[in-house]
Design a protein around this motif. Structure first.
Motif, PDB file in Angstrom:
ATOM      1  N   ASP A   1       0.861  -1.193   0.000  1.00  0.00           N
ATOM      2  CA  ASP A   1       0.000   0.000   0.000  1.00  0.00           C
ATOM      3  C   ASP A   1       0.894   1.239   0.000  1.00  0.00           C
ATOM      4  O   ASP A   1       1.084   1.872   1.031  1.00  0.00           O
ATOM      5  N   PRO A   2       1.468   1.589  -1.146  1.00  0.00           N
ATOM      6  CA  PRO A   2       2.529   2.606  -1.185  1.00  0.00           C
ATOM      7  C   PRO A   2       2.079   4.064  -1.124  1.00  0.00           C
ATOM      8  O   PRO A   2       2.929   4.956  -1.033  1.00  0.00           O
ATOM      9  N   VAL A   3       0.776   4.330  -1.168  1.00  0.00           N
ATOM     10  CA  VAL A   3       0.311   5.717  -1.240  1.00  0.00           C
ATOM     11  C   VAL A   3      -0.650   6.007  -0.094  1.00  0.00           C
ATOM     12  O   VAL A   3      -1.482   5.172   0.258  1.00  0.00           O
ATOM     13  N   GLY A   4      -0.517   7.215   0.480  1.00  0.00           N
ATOM     14  CA  GLY A   4      -1.457   7.638   1.512  1.00  0.00           C
ATOM     15  C   GLY A   4      -0.776   7.912   2.838  1.00  0.00           C
ATOM     16  O   GLY A   4       0.421   7.645   3.011  1.00  0.00           O
ATOM     17  N   PRO A   5      -1.524   8.439   3.806  1.00  0.00           N
ATOM     18  CA  PRO A   5      -0.926   8.825   5.086  1.00  0.00           C
ATOM     19  C   PRO A   5      -0.357   7.655   5.870  1.00  0.00           C
ATOM     20  O   PRO A   5       0.663   7.793   6.542  1.00  0.00           O
TER      21      PRO A   5
END
Length: 296
Positions: free
Chosen positions: A261-265
């Motif tokens: 899950d490489p994107v996001g906070p």
């Protein structure tokens, strides 16, 4: 018609915003800021399927194939989705249907010798499923939450191995901070279905709340062993290892989470934690001469 805001959906289903966005981008649910009860039911099914080895792409292909094969508008609501390995099947008309291959298998869960009775009347699989859907609907309204809990209890009295009902009832108790009861129900779900990664993930969460960190880690480990791509379980496992002081063990799961899950906070937090560990931990290695040295 009752509508739910995006924040309502995230709160009710214990989802992260990026997961909802990912399902929207995958075409599994239309992008929206307001959701119907049917949308909520569909998202609950997707949440359960997330703790399997089935990819979003495979789910979408199966849903589209089921629409064409059975003429259904929304198979995730109109039929009961069942994970089989890396593929998705549906319970429909007494059979398990793989809509992509169009193969049928007898549905043993709905077989006559599995039917139960209430005061001499046969209880069909469809009856239990209808009770479950009614309980889910009652659960979404805080005013009818006690009725939902009672409905789940009736389902479990009739069908003790109904893991999804145990999980949902456990989550009601979890949200009420009745953690001991939630633990009992989550454990019941893991015993009913030892391959249900979501049950082990939820069990890990409640054990964490009970300050039983070692037990929580064991539950998270089981979840990632069942589903190695279960990103949320890797994230929580990394947090638990850090709280135990096992930063190198945490590092592996921070890096796995970032890969999944490489994107996001949450990905940003995982990257920051991994970078911090790599910059402060000194790794011991043995030189070819047999001397213990330090590598920064």
């Amino acid at each position: 018609m009752t509508r739910y805001s995006r924040q309502d959906v995230l709160r009710i289903l214990h989802l992260r915003a990026r997961q909802l966005t990912a399902w929207e981008q995958a075409g599994l649910i239309p992008a929206s800021e307001n959701y119907s009860f049917e949308d909520l039911a569909q998202l609950r099914t997707l949440r359960a399927l997330r703790a399997t080895r089935i990819t979003a792409k495979s789910i979408r292909e199966s849903v589209e194939a089921m629409r064409k094969a059975a003429g259904m508008g929304n198979p995730l609501i109109e039929a009961s989705a069942v994970g089989h390995g890396s593929r998705l099947s549906f319970r429909h008309s007494g059979a398990l249907v793989d809509p992509v291959t169009q193969q049928l298998a007898f549905d043993f869960d709905a077989a006559p010798d599995r039917k139960l009775s209430i005061v001499g009347a046969p209880l069909r699989q469809a009856d239990v499923q209808e009770m479950f859907q009614r309980a889910v609907q009652l659960e979404e309204n805080p005013l009818t939450l006690p009725e939902a809990a009672e409905m789940y209890r009736k389902i479990l009295a009739l069908r003790p191995g109904y893991a999804a009902a145990a999980i949902n009832l456990g989550t009601i108790h979890y949200n009420l901070r009745e953690f001991s009861m939630a633990e009992q129900l989550y454990r019941r779900a893991t015993e009913a279905d030892p391959e249900y990664a979501l049950a082990f993930f939820d069990l890990g969460n409640v054990l964490d709340e009970l300050k039983r960190l070692a037990d929580a880690i064991a539950a998270y480990q089981r979840a990632v062993a069942l589903v190695p791509q279960y990103a949320d379980a890797h994230y929580n496992l990394a947090l638990a290892y850090e709280r135990q002081g096992h930063r190198r063990r945490a590092l592996r799961h921070w890096l796995t989470y970032v890969r999944l899950d490489p994107v996001g906070p949450w990905a940003n937090h995982a990257k920051a934690q991994a970078k911090k560990i790599l910059s402060t931990e000194r790794l011991s290695i043995v030189s070819r001469a047999g001397h213990l040295v330090q590598a920064g």
